[in-house]
Scaffold this motif. Structure first.
Motif, PDB file in Angstrom:
ATOM      1  N   PHE A 136       9.018  12.966  -1.392  1.00 41.67           N
ATOM      2  CA  PHE A 136       8.174  12.082  -0.603  1.00 41.67           C
ATOM      3  C   PHE A 136       9.093  11.370   0.362  1.00 41.67           C
ATOM      4  O   PHE A 136      10.045  10.713  -0.055  1.00 41.67           O
ATOM      5  CB  PHE A 136       7.465  11.061  -1.502  1.00 41.67           C
ATOM      6  CG  PHE A 136       6.351  10.324  -0.822  1.00 41.67           C
ATOM      7  CD1 PHE A 136       5.034  10.605  -1.123  1.00 41.67           C
ATOM      8  CD2 PHE A 136       6.615   9.349   0.126  1.00 41.67           C
ATOM      9  CE1 PHE A 136       3.990   9.933  -0.501  1.00 41.67           C
ATOM     10  CE2 PHE A 136       5.584   8.671   0.751  1.00 41.67           C
ATOM     11  CZ  PHE A 136       4.268   8.962   0.441  1.00 41.67           C
ATOM     12  N   LYS A 137       8.841  11.498   1.628  1.00 40.58           N
ATOM     13  CA  LYS A 137       9.713  10.981   2.681  1.00 40.58           C
ATOM     14  C   LYS A 137       9.154   9.695   3.251  1.00 40.58           C
ATOM     15  O   LYS A 137       8.002   9.641   3.628  1.00 40.58           O
ATOM     16  CB  LYS A 137       9.811  12.041   3.763  1.00 40.58           C
ATOM     17  CG  LYS A 137      10.675  11.689   4.904  1.00 40.58           C
ATOM     18  CD  LYS A 137      12.009  12.340   4.724  1.00 40.58           C
ATOM     19  CE  LYS A 137      12.862  12.280   5.948  1.00 40.58           C
ATOM     20  NZ  LYS A 137      13.019  11.021   6.524  1.00 40.58           N
ATOM     21  N   VAL A 138       9.961   8.657   3.290  1.00 38.04           N
ATOM     22  CA  VAL A 138       9.592   7.385   3.901  1.00 38.04           C
ATOM     23  C   VAL A 138      10.443   7.243   5.153  1.00 38.04           C
ATOM     24  O   VAL A 138      11.667   7.193   5.074  1.00 38.04           O
ATOM     25  CB  VAL A 138       9.864   6.202   2.950  1.00 38.04           C
ATOM     26  CG1 VAL A 138       9.483   4.884   3.608  1.00 38.04           C
ATOM     27  CG2 VAL A 138       9.125   6.386   1.630  1.00 38.04           C
ATOM     28  N   THR A 139       9.796   7.219   6.304  1.00 33.64           N
ATOM     29  CA  THR A 139      10.567   7.178   7.536  1.00 33.64           C
ATOM     30  C   THR A 139       9.915   6.259   8.554  1.00 33.64           C
ATOM     31  O   THR A 139       8.703   6.225   8.679  1.00 33.64           O
ATOM     32  CB  THR A 139      10.729   8.596   8.123  1.00 33.64           C
ATOM     33  OG1 THR A 139      11.540   8.528   9.273  1.00 33.64           O
ATOM     34  CG2 THR A 139       9.406   9.226   8.477  1.00 33.64           C
ATOM     35  N   ARG A 140      10.701   5.512   9.200  1.00 35.87           N
ATOM     36  CA  ARG A 140      10.353   4.664  10.336  1.00 35.87           C
ATOM     37  C   ARG A 140      11.665   4.162  10.921  1.00 35.87           C
ATOM     38  O   ARG A 140      12.736   4.399  10.383  1.00 35.87           O
ATOM     39  CB  ARG A 140       9.467   3.471   9.927  1.00 35.87           C
ATOM     40  CG  ARG A 140       8.018   3.823   9.679  1.00 35.87           C
ATOM     41  CD  ARG A 140       7.328   4.220  10.986  1.00 35.87           C
ATOM     42  NE  ARG A 140       5.934   4.505  10.802  1.00 35.87           N
ATOM     43  CZ  ARG A 140       5.418   5.727  10.711  1.00 35.87           C
ATOM     44  NH1 ARG A 140       6.177   6.770  10.757  1.00 35.87           N
ATOM     45  NH2 ARG A 140       4.128   5.891  10.581  1.00 35.87           N
ATOM     46  N   THR A 179       0.833  -1.205   0.000  1.00 37.45           N
ATOM     47  CA  THR A 179       0.000   0.000   0.000  1.00 37.45           C
ATOM     48  C   THR A 179       0.869   1.257   0.000  1.00 37.45           C
ATOM     49  O   THR A 179       0.577   2.218  -0.719  1.00 37.45           O
ATOM     50  CB  THR A 179      -0.944   0.009   1.227  1.00 37.45           C
ATOM     51  OG1 THR A 179      -1.761  -1.160   1.156  1.00 37.45           O
ATOM     52  CG2 THR A 179      -1.810   1.249   1.260  1.00 37.45           C
ATOM     53  N   ALA A 180       1.938   1.257   0.779  1.00 30.60           N
ATOM     54  CA  ALA A 180       2.849   2.412   0.818  1.00 30.60           C
ATOM     55  C   ALA A 180       3.481   2.638  -0.550  1.00 30.60           C
ATOM     56  O   ALA A 180       3.567   3.778  -1.025  1.00 30.60           O
ATOM     57  CB  ALA A 180       3.924   2.192   1.876  1.00 30.60           C
ATOM     58  N   ALA A 181       3.908   1.560  -1.218  1.00 33.37           N
ATOM     59  CA  ALA A 181       4.514   1.679  -2.544  1.00 33.37           C
ATOM     60  C   ALA A 181       3.520   2.237  -3.556  1.00 33.37           C
ATOM     61  O   ALA A 181       3.870   3.092  -4.383  1.00 33.37           O
ATOM     62  CB  ALA A 181       5.045   0.322  -2.992  1.00 33.37           C
ATOM     63  N   GLU A 182       2.287   1.786  -3.491  1.00 34.90           N
ATOM     64  CA  GLU A 182       1.246   2.293  -4.387  1.00 34.90           C
ATOM     65  C   GLU A 182       0.986   3.774  -4.133  1.00 34.90           C
ATOM     66  O   GLU A 182       0.803   4.555  -5.068  1.00 34.90           O
ATOM     67  CB  GLU A 182      -0.041   1.483  -4.213  1.00 34.90           C
ATOM     68  CG  GLU A 182       0.076   0.067  -4.734  1.00 34.90           C
ATOM     69  CD  GLU A 182      -1.079  -0.832  -4.320  1.00 34.90           C
ATOM     70  OE1 GLU A 182      -1.895  -0.434  -3.435  1.00 34.90           O
ATOM     71  OE2 GLU A 182      -1.165  -1.950  -4.867  1.00 34.90           O
ATOM     72  N   ARG A 183       0.974   4.159  -2.872  1.00 35.12           N
ATOM     73  CA  ARG A 183       0.753   5.565  -2.514  1.00 35.12           C
ATOM     74  C   ARG A 183       1.896   6.448  -3.039  1.00 35.12           C
ATOM     75  O   ARG A 183       1.663   7.549  -3.541  1.00 35.12           O
ATOM     76  CB  ARG A 183       0.643   5.686  -0.999  1.00 35.12           C
ATOM     77  CG  ARG A 183       0.370   7.079  -0.529  1.00 35.12           C
ATOM     78  CD  ARG A 183       0.109   7.098   0.961  1.00 35.12           C
ATOM     79  NE  ARG A 183       0.192   8.472   1.421  1.00 35.12           N
ATOM     80  CZ  ARG A 183       0.534   8.824   2.623  1.00 35.12           C
ATOM     81  NH1 ARG A 183       0.807   7.911   3.528  1.00 35.12           N
ATOM     82  NH2 ARG A 183       0.597  10.093   2.960  1.00 35.12           N
ATOM     83  N   ILE A 184       3.103   5.949  -2.946  1.00 37.71           N
ATOM     84  CA  ILE A 184       4.263   6.687  -3.464  1.00 37.71           C
ATOM     85  C   ILE A 184       4.135   6.892  -4.970  1.00 37.71           C
ATOM     86  O   ILE A 184       4.368   7.989  -5.487  1.00 37.71           O
ATOM     87  CB  ILE A 184       5.570   5.949  -3.108  1.00 37.71           C
ATOM     88  CG1 ILE A 184       5.833   6.051  -1.601  1.00 37.71           C
ATOM     89  CG2 ILE A 184       6.753   6.505  -3.906  1.00 37.71           C
ATOM     90  CD1 ILE A 184       6.912   5.111  -1.092  1.00 37.71           C
TER      91      ILE A 184
END
Length: 184
Positions: free
Chosen positions: A30-34, A10-15
């Protein structure tokens, strides 16, 4: 090998949807953080395929973590991807010419990327890990080149960027993507 979970997909699709809707520009990030180990790199790899399905060209940037010459590795990867995608001619870039200074090599690559900024999405895996702080203090060593590449990828290009990890500079728009936390 574990398969990606539904949150990562889902995150990849949103990106990819973000990349498709967003115009190139210095603030197109677009920032991916965790936390470490939660699958940020997996999301980036999945996002590449989704971005490609949108008709855009993902260019994956990664450096060998804390390596003394990650700039050369990162730039070589960019050149290969530009050539593979038909966006540059290997002989037209000065990267492979040993007689050219590093700055000229770097400029020829960034200029090729900028020419195609409307088609390219840079997918950057943790740019601040591409250099070590101690080496950067020396100024002329490969670590300073790695810092220059990381700074450029984070804040110095108009290409759309998807960046995992923390970000250099505070002057970019950030979008956060939720990734499931992995229990420790």
């Amino acid at each position: 090998m574990t398969l990606p979970d539904e949150h990562q997909v889902t995150a990849a699709e949103r990106i990819a949807k973000w990349a498709e809707k967003t115009s190139p520009g210095l603030s197109s990030v677009f920032k991916v953080t965790r936390a470490m180990g939660t699958g940020k790199s997996t999301v980036l790899f999945l996002a590449q395929a989704e971005i490609q399905r949108c008709g855009l060209v993902p260019i994956f940037l990664s450096g060998a973590m804390n390596d003394t010459d990650s700039a050369a590795v990162t730039l070589a990867g960019i050149v290969d991807q530009l050539v593979f995608n038909g966006l540059a001619d290997r002989d037209g870039l000065s990267f492979w010419n040993p007689h050219k200074p590093w700055r000229e090599k770097f400029s020829s690559i960034t200029e090729a990327l900028e020419r195609h900024a409307n088609r390219i999405v840079l997918v950057c895996d943790e740019p601040p890990t591409w250099y070590t702080a101690d080496e950067v203090l020396l100024g002329s060593c490969p670590g300073s080149h790695a810092r220059a590449v990381a700074d450029w990828a984070s804040t110095g290009t108009k290409c759309r960027r998807v960046i995992s990890g923390y970000l250099l500079g505070d002057d970019v728009q950030r979008q956060w993507v939720g990734i499931r936390k992995v229990p420790i």
